[in-house]
Motif scaffolding. Sequence first.
Motif, PDB file in Angstrom:
ATOM      1  N   SER A   1    -113.088   0.585 -29.981  1.00 60.04           N
ATOM      2  CA  SER A   1    -113.988   1.725 -29.818  1.00 60.04           C
ATOM      3  C   SER A   1    -113.620   2.545 -28.597  1.00 60.04           C
ATOM      4  CB  SER A   1    -115.438   1.236 -29.712  1.00 60.04           C
ATOM      5  OG  SER A   1    -115.836   0.551 -30.879  1.00 60.04           O
ATOM      6  N   LEU A   2    -113.269   1.863 -27.511  1.00 58.67           N
ATOM      7  CA  LEU A   2    -112.855   2.569 -26.301  1.00 58.67           C
ATOM      8  C   LEU A   2    -111.570   3.364 -26.549  1.00 58.67           C
ATOM      9  CD1 LEU A   2    -113.567  -0.153 -23.593  1.00 58.67           C
ATOM     10  CD2 LEU A   2    -114.746   2.036 -23.846  1.00 58.67           C
ATOM     11  N   ALA A   3    -110.623   2.736 -27.254  1.00 55.80           N
ATOM     12  CA  ALA A   3    -109.364   3.429 -27.536  1.00 55.80           C
ATOM     13  C   ALA A   3    -109.597   4.669 -28.386  1.00 55.80           C
ATOM     14  CB  ALA A   3    -108.395   2.469 -28.236  1.00 55.80           C
ATOM     15  N   LEU A   4    -110.459   4.540 -29.407  1.00 47.54           N
ATOM     16  CA  LEU A   4    -110.755   5.696 -30.262  1.00 47.54           C
ATOM     17  C   LEU A   4    -111.479   6.790 -29.481  1.00 47.54           C
ATOM     18  CD1 LEU A   4    -111.888   3.893 -33.545  1.00 47.54           C
ATOM     19  CD2 LEU A   4    -109.742   5.097 -33.140  1.00 47.54           C
ATOM     20  N   ARG A   5    -112.421   6.398 -28.618  1.00 47.11           N
ATOM     21  CA  ARG A   5    -113.149   7.391 -27.831  1.00 47.11           C
ATOM     22  C   ARG A   5    -112.226   8.131 -26.879  1.00 47.11           C
ATOM     23  NH1 ARG A   5    -116.633   5.311 -22.963  1.00 47.11           N
ATOM     24  NH2 ARG A   5    -114.470   5.216 -22.220  1.00 47.11           N
ATOM     25  N   ASP A   6    -111.376   7.378 -26.180  1.00 50.53           N
ATOM     26  CA  ASP A   6    -110.484   8.011 -25.215  1.00 50.53           C
ATOM     27  C   ASP A   6    -109.419   8.850 -25.915  1.00 50.53           C
ATOM     28  OD1 ASP A   6    -111.912   6.793 -23.217  1.00 50.53           O
ATOM     29  OD2 ASP A   6    -110.521   5.111 -23.000  1.00 50.53           O
ATOM     30  N   SER A   7    -108.939   8.382 -27.059  1.00 56.00           N
ATOM     31  CA  SER A   7    -107.936   9.152 -27.802  1.00 56.00           C
ATOM     32  C   SER A   7    -108.518  10.468 -28.304  1.00 56.00           C
ATOM     33  CB  SER A   7    -107.407   8.337 -28.983  1.00 56.00           C
ATOM     34  OG  SER A   7    -106.726   7.169 -28.535  1.00 56.00           O
ATOM     35  N   SER A   8    -109.771  10.427 -28.770  1.00 56.03           N
ATOM     36  CA  SER A   8    -110.403  11.670 -29.230  1.00 56.03           C
ATOM     37  C   SER A   8    -110.621  12.634 -28.069  1.00 56.03           C
ATOM     38  CB  SER A   8    -111.732  11.363 -29.924  1.00 56.03           C
ATOM     39  OG  SER A   8    -112.667  10.782 -29.016  1.00 56.03           O
ATOM     40  N   THR A   9    -110.915  12.099 -26.884  1.00 59.41           N
ATOM     41  CA  THR A   9    -111.070  12.954 -25.704  1.00 59.41           C
ATOM     42  C   THR A   9    -109.751  13.630 -25.347  1.00 59.41           C
ATOM     43  OG1 THR A   9    -112.841  11.534 -24.828  1.00 59.41           O
ATOM     44  CG2 THR A   9    -111.733  13.000 -23.265  1.00 59.41           C
ATOM     45  N   MET A  10    -108.658  12.866 -25.380  1.00 57.79           N
ATOM     46  CA  MET A  10    -107.343  13.432 -25.075  1.00 57.79           C
ATOM     47  C   MET A  10    -106.911  14.417 -26.147  1.00 57.79           C
ATOM     48  SD  MET A  10    -106.396  12.370 -22.195  1.00 57.79           S
ATOM     49  CE  MET A  10    -107.036  11.174 -21.027  1.00 57.79           C
ATOM     50  N   LEU A  11    -107.305  14.155 -27.382  1.00 56.57           N
ATOM     51  CA  LEU A  11    -106.999  15.108 -28.455  1.00 56.57           C
ATOM     52  C   LEU A  11    -107.698  16.437 -28.198  1.00 56.57           C
ATOM     53  CD1 LEU A  11    -105.939  15.995 -31.224  1.00 56.57           C
ATOM     54  CD2 LEU A  11    -107.875  14.793 -32.257  1.00 56.57           C
ATOM     55  N   ARG A  12    -108.975  16.373 -27.837  1.00 57.29           N
ATOM     56  CA  ARG A  12    -109.707  17.613 -27.538  1.00 57.29           C
ATOM     57  C   ARG A  12    -109.070  18.347 -26.361  1.00 57.29           C
ATOM     58  NH1 ARG A  12    -114.229  14.300 -28.466  1.00 57.29           N
ATOM     59  NH2 ARG A  12    -114.600  14.094 -26.222  1.00 57.29           N
ATOM     60  N   ARG A  13    -108.626  17.595 -25.376  1.00 54.48           N
ATOM     61  CA  ARG A  13    -107.973  18.219 -24.208  1.00 54.48           C
ATOM     62  C   ARG A  13    -106.729  18.985 -24.634  1.00 54.48           C
ATOM     63  NH1 ARG A  13    -103.510  16.285 -21.363  1.00 54.48           N
ATOM     64  NH2 ARG A  13    -103.232  17.300 -19.350  1.00 54.48           N
ATOM     65  N   ASN A  14    -105.889  18.367 -25.464  1.00 57.06           N
ATOM     66  CA  ASN A  14    -104.646  19.026 -25.880  1.00 57.06           C
ATOM     67  C   ASN A  14    -104.905  20.226 -26.783  1.00 57.06           C
ATOM     68  OD1 ASN A  14    -102.444  17.369 -24.691  1.00 57.06           O
ATOM     69  ND2 ASN A  14    -103.394  15.732 -25.861  1.00 57.06           N
ATOM     70  N   LEU A  15    -105.910  20.129 -27.647  1.00 53.15           N
ATOM     71  CA  LEU A  15    -106.235  21.268 -28.492  1.00 53.15           C
ATOM     72  C   LEU A  15    -106.802  22.425 -27.677  1.00 53.15           C
ATOM     73  CD1 LEU A  15    -107.799  19.482 -31.612  1.00 53.15           C
ATOM     74  CD2 LEU A  15    -105.486  20.418 -31.359  1.00 53.15           C
ATOM     75  N   LEU A  16    -107.575  22.107 -26.638  1.00 56.38           N
ATOM     76  CA  LEU A  16    -108.083  23.160 -25.753  1.00 56.38           C
ATOM     77  C   LEU A  16    -106.939  23.843 -25.011  1.00 56.38           C
ATOM     78  CD1 LEU A  16    -111.316  21.544 -24.269  1.00 56.38           C
ATOM     79  CD2 LEU A  16    -111.178  23.554 -25.751  1.00 56.38           C
ATOM     80  N   HIS A  17    -105.959  23.053 -24.566  1.00 54.46           N
ATOM     81  CA  HIS A  17    -104.791  23.638 -23.906  1.00 54.46           C
ATOM     82  C   HIS A  17    -104.046  24.576 -24.853  1.00 54.46           C
ATOM     83  CE1 HIS A  17    -104.082  20.723 -20.294  1.00 54.46           C
ATOM     84  NE2 HIS A  17    -105.257  21.309 -20.270  1.00 54.46           N
ATOM     85  N   ALA A  18    -103.884  24.140 -26.094  1.00 53.63           N
ATOM     86  CA  ALA A  18    -103.171  24.976 -27.070  1.00 53.63           C
ATOM     87  C   ALA A  18    -103.937  26.269 -27.338  1.00 53.63           C
ATOM     88  CB  ALA A  18    -102.969  24.197 -28.370  1.00 53.63           C
ATOM     89  N   ARG A  19    -105.273  26.198 -27.315  1.00 55.34           N
ATOM     90  CA  ARG A  19    -106.075  27.394 -27.573  1.00 55.34           C
ATOM     91  C   ARG A  19    -106.076  28.336 -26.378  1.00 55.34           C
ATOM     92  NH1 ARG A  19    -112.409  26.753 -28.718  1.00 55.34           N
ATOM     93  NH2 ARG A  19    -112.407  26.619 -26.435  1.00 55.34           N
ATOM     94  N   ARG A  20    -106.093  27.776 -25.183  1.00 55.83           N
ATOM     95  CA  ARG A  20    -106.157  28.616 -23.987  1.00 55.83           C
ATOM     96  C   ARG A  20    -104.799  29.198 -23.613  1.00 55.83           C
ATOM     97  NH1 ARG A  20    -109.960  24.596 -20.287  1.00 55.83           N
ATOM     98  NH2 ARG A  20    -111.930  24.969 -21.411  1.00 55.83           N
TER      99      ARG A  20
END
Length: 263
Positions: A5-24
């Motif tokens: 659960s921790l791995a999935l939570r942290d991976s989803s957080t990093m995914l959101r970070r990278n998608l935000l970078h791509a958008r910005r």
Amino acid sequence: MSSLSLALRDSSTMLRRNLLHARRYPSLTLNLLLTPIMMLLLFVYVFGDVMSAGIGGGGADRSAYIAYLVPGILLMTIGGTVVGTAVSVSNDMTEGIIARFRTMAIHRGSVLVGHVVGSVLQSIASVVLVGAVAVAIGFRSTDATPLEWLAAFGLLVLFATALTWIAVGMGLISPNAEAASNNALPMILLPLLSSAFVPIDSMPGWFQPIAEYQPFTPAIETLRGLLLGTKIGNNGWLAVAWCLGLAVLGYFWSTAKFNSDPK
């Protein structure tokens, strides 16, 4: 929470970070996306009649060449998109953010997983955009069944995953973003040396092994067969084998390099 659960939570957080970078900061993605679109328009409208006449051995037929060209351009799009992944990973490694992540209570693998999943999503989005351009200029796939469309989509996702893991490894070994871009250049060059633009048997004999024994050619021929009904032969198994081999190689290479860096 469990470790999964921790791995999935942290991976989803990093995914959101990278998608935000791509958008910005969309300039890198747009620059890489423009390359296959320009290649598509160039080869269709400038060389299309000549190339189709040479391939078919008959009269010029630009629409036939569009059908031949698009599968290779779609895979070239994936190759170009993952170059941005190598640059992004290199930036993370050299700008100190990874060192900061390592001081936090997050799953170590989530950083790489976020980059990989984000890159695959961007690759598929880029393929959709390039495919829309191809349809707009005349590409049609009327004979493909729903199952063949699903198989084609699966191949694109698998191919994007394999190249992304390789790109992550290239980013990890690069001292800066410019070096990462140069290291990932084969992702753009290999499609040019494949069957994307002309059949292999029309190439000089000494050059044919270079075009044949590489990951892009069997993937292109498989995608071409699924969308256009041409013969696939052994290319389907070869494409899957290349994808799985590159994905496993890239995963172990990337994780070993990431974990060996100073903490």
